[in-house]
Structures are given as structure tokens and as C-alpha cells.
Design a protein around this motif. Structure first.
Motif, PDB file in Angstrom:
ATOM      1  N   SER A 172       0.830  -1.197   0.000  1.00  0.00           N
ATOM      2  CA  SER A 172       0.000   0.000   0.000  1.00  0.00           C
ATOM      3  C   SER A 172       0.866   1.248   0.000  1.00  0.00           C
ATOM      4  O   SER A 172       1.950   1.266   0.597  1.00  0.00           O
ATOM      5  N   LYS A 173       0.417   2.285  -0.685  1.00  0.00           N
ATOM      6  CA  LYS A 173       1.097   3.575  -0.591  1.00  0.00           C
ATOM      7  C   LYS A 173       1.110   4.022   0.871  1.00  0.00           C
ATOM      8  O   LYS A 173       0.122   3.810   1.567  1.00  0.00           O
ATOM      9  N   PRO A 174       2.211   4.553   1.361  1.00  0.00           N
ATOM     10  CA  PRO A 174       3.379   5.088   0.649  1.00  0.00           C
ATOM     11  C   PRO A 174       4.537   4.109   0.437  1.00  0.00           C
ATOM     12  O   PRO A 174       5.642   4.557   0.113  1.00  0.00           O
ATOM     13  N   ASP A 175       4.335   2.829   0.619  1.00  0.00           N
ATOM     14  CA  ASP A 175       5.401   1.863   0.393  1.00  0.00           C
ATOM     15  C   ASP A 175       5.935   2.026  -1.036  1.00  0.00           C
ATOM     16  O   ASP A 175       5.170   1.915  -2.000  1.00  0.00           O
ATOM     17  N   PRO A 176       7.231   2.272  -1.211  1.00  0.00           N
ATOM     18  CA  PRO A 176       7.776   2.437  -2.563  1.00  0.00           C
ATOM     19  C   PRO A 176       7.535   1.224  -3.462  1.00  0.00           C
ATOM     20  O   PRO A 176       7.547   1.354  -4.689  1.00  0.00           O
ATOM     21  N   ALA A 177       7.294   0.061  -2.873  1.00  0.00           N
ATOM     22  CA  ALA A 177       7.130  -1.153  -3.669  1.00  0.00           C
ATOM     23  C   ALA A 177       5.954  -1.058  -4.640  1.00  0.00           C
ATOM     24  O   ALA A 177       6.027  -1.577  -5.761  1.00  0.00           O
ATOM     25  N   ILE A 178       4.878  -0.402  -4.227  1.00  0.00           N
ATOM     26  CA  ILE A 178       3.731  -0.298  -5.126  1.00  0.00           C
ATOM     27  C   ILE A 178       4.069   0.601  -6.316  1.00  0.00           C
ATOM     28  O   ILE A 178       3.655   0.348  -7.448  1.00  0.00           O
ATOM     29  N   TYR A 179       4.872   1.628  -6.060  1.00  0.00           N
ATOM     30  CA  TYR A 179       5.289   2.501  -7.155  1.00  0.00           C
ATOM     31  C   TYR A 179       6.268   1.797  -8.095  1.00  0.00           C
ATOM     32  O   TYR A 179       6.241   2.028  -9.311  1.00  0.00           O
ATOM     33  N   LEU A 180       7.115   0.962  -7.554  1.00  0.00           N
ATOM     34  CA  LEU A 180       8.055   0.234  -8.407  1.00  0.00           C
ATOM     35  C   LEU A 180       7.327  -0.748  -9.315  1.00  0.00           C
ATOM     36  O   LEU A 180       7.776  -1.018 -10.435  1.00  0.00           O
ATOM     37  N   LEU A 181       6.195  -1.266  -8.874  1.00  0.00           N
ATOM     38  CA  LEU A 181       5.385  -2.110  -9.754  1.00  0.00           C
ATOM     39  C   LEU A 181       4.768  -1.258 -10.876  1.00  0.00           C
ATOM     40  O   LEU A 181       4.686  -1.704 -12.025  1.00  0.00           O
TER      41      LEU A 181
END
Length: 237
Positions: A172-181
């Protein structure tokens, strides 16, 4: 905004400067709730319909909406890290357990009623359709969201190359992992992707931590340097 679903907008961390002249990004990622569409306007009818659905299934008047809200707050406190759709389902399941412990099947009925009402009442902000259509003709677009709304409810789905949901990817945002996907699905370098959203932490800090560009959208105009509509994106292109 509705408490606990989308916290109130605060001052953006950085960057605050106006978008530079010329092409400064090659793809755009958007938040959904309160960025592309008015979450608050759709949430009220949706939770009221869920309250009616549960009451009707029990042969009673609608359950109190504020009671459903309190249960969701309690469930959120007990499930840190859960996605928004997971919390919503869990809250309805708990409401059913308290009113009809022998009818756990009603939780899915209430959730479907809630989502159907959201689909009917979700409305884009006035400039969104034209702005998204214009941008989609120039670059790939992505939806990066913690929520559970469908682009098809608004007719925006043909314009988007990628949809990344917290409930599907486990981050879930703000986890950078979701943006990297999102980066992976767009196929564009992180530094050349601009993320737009209404939340200073989930949308701005999270995207920046993943190496994306980020801009806060504050439609109230109270945050210095923030965009007040998506029309501001078109000026720099």
C-alpha cells in the motif's frame, strides 16, 4: 474526505516549484480517490446503501451509518497494514457478526451493495476526462491506488496502460514497492514518471522514495505550490 479512508491534505513536502517548461516526464501515474474522482461524494450514498442492504437482509430498518463507521475504525486499529478494500470487507463482516452471527454470508452481500452504489455514484472532477484524454495521446498513464474503485465506472479505462492496486500487489502507498510495480508495468524509467495525488505522504513522499517525480493535488488551493487541477499538467507539455 471520509475519515480513515483518505486523511486530510497537509502541506506537501517537496517539490513545490511550478512544473518546468518543456517535456519533463514521459509517463504519468495518478491516484484515484479525490484525485481523478470525488470519493467523498460517492462514499456517502455507498455506505448508506450498505446500511440499507444489511437492515433489509435482517428484516429491519437500515442499520445506523455511524455504527458502521465506528466498526470500520475499530477494525482498522486491529488490522494495521491491511489494504482499504480488506478493511472494508472486514468491517462489514464484523458488523454482520454483531447483528447476525449465524449469517456470515451477509457480509459479502453488504460489500457488493456498497460497491454497486459506489459504481453508480462515482463522478470525475470536471477537468479530468479532457486532461486524461489529452495526456494519453502523448504518453502512457497508470492508476496507482490503495482504493477499490474501477476505472470502468468512469469510462477512463481506455486511456490507461497500467492499473496497480494495493489489494492486488500486497503493498500500500506510501510503500515504494507499489510505485516500483507501476514503473515495471509502464516500462519507463522512474525519474521520467510523474505521480499525481492528493495525499502528501501516500502520494508525494511514497512516489519520491521510489525515485519518481511527484506533485501534490490540492483542489482547495490551500497548499502553496500544489496543483489545483489537472489542467496544470497540460501547460508544461
Amino acid at each position: 474526505m471520509v475519515p480513515a479512508e483518505n486523511p486530510p491534505t497537509a502541506a506537501a513536502p517537496s517539490p513545490d516549484a511550478p512544473l518546468p517548461d518543456g517535456p519533463s516526464f514521459d509517463a504519468v501515474s495518478f491516484d484515484g480517490d479525490d484525485t481523478l474522482w470525488d470519493f467523498t461524494a460517492s462514499y456517502g450514498p455507498a455506505i448508506a446503501h450498505a446500511a440499507e442492504a444489511l437492515g433489509s437482509a435482517l428484516g429491519e430498518p437500515p442499520v445506523p451509518v455511524d455504527w458502521l463507521q465506528r466498526i470500520r475504525t475499530e477494525v482498522a486499529a486491529d488490522h494495521p497494514g491491511a489494504t482499504l478494500p480488506e478493511l472494508r470487507r472486514a468491517a462489514f463482516a464484523e458488523a454482520v457478526r454483531r447483528r447476525a452471527p449465524d449469517r456470515p454470508d451477509l457480509a459479502d452481500l453488504v460489500f457488493r451493495a456498497f460497491m454497486a452504489a459506489r459504481a453508480r455514484s462515482t463522478r470525475l472532477f470536471p477537468e479530468v476526462r479532457a486532461a486524461v484524454a489529452a495526456l494519453a495521446g502523448r504518453m502512457p498513464l497508470a492508476l496507482t491506488t490503495n482504493g477499490n474503485a474501477e476505472l470502468s465506472w468512469t469510462g477512463l479505462d481506455p486511456y490507461f496502460s497500467a492499473v496497480v492496486r494495493a489489494v492486488d500487489c500486497g503493498h500500500s502507498k506510501p510503500d515504494p514497492a507499489i510505485y516500483l510495480l507501476t514503473v515495471e508495468r509502464l516500462g519507463v524509467e522512474p525519474a521520467r514518471i510523474l505521480h499525481i495525488g492528493d495525499h502528501p505522504v501516500e502520494d508525494v513522499e511514497g512516489a519520491l522514495a521510489a525515485g519518481l517525480q511527484a506533485r501534490l493535488l490540492d483542489r482547495t488551493g490551500r497548499t502553496p505550490g500544489a496543483l489545483t487541477s489537472l489542467d496544470g499538467l497540460l501547460v508544461s507539455r
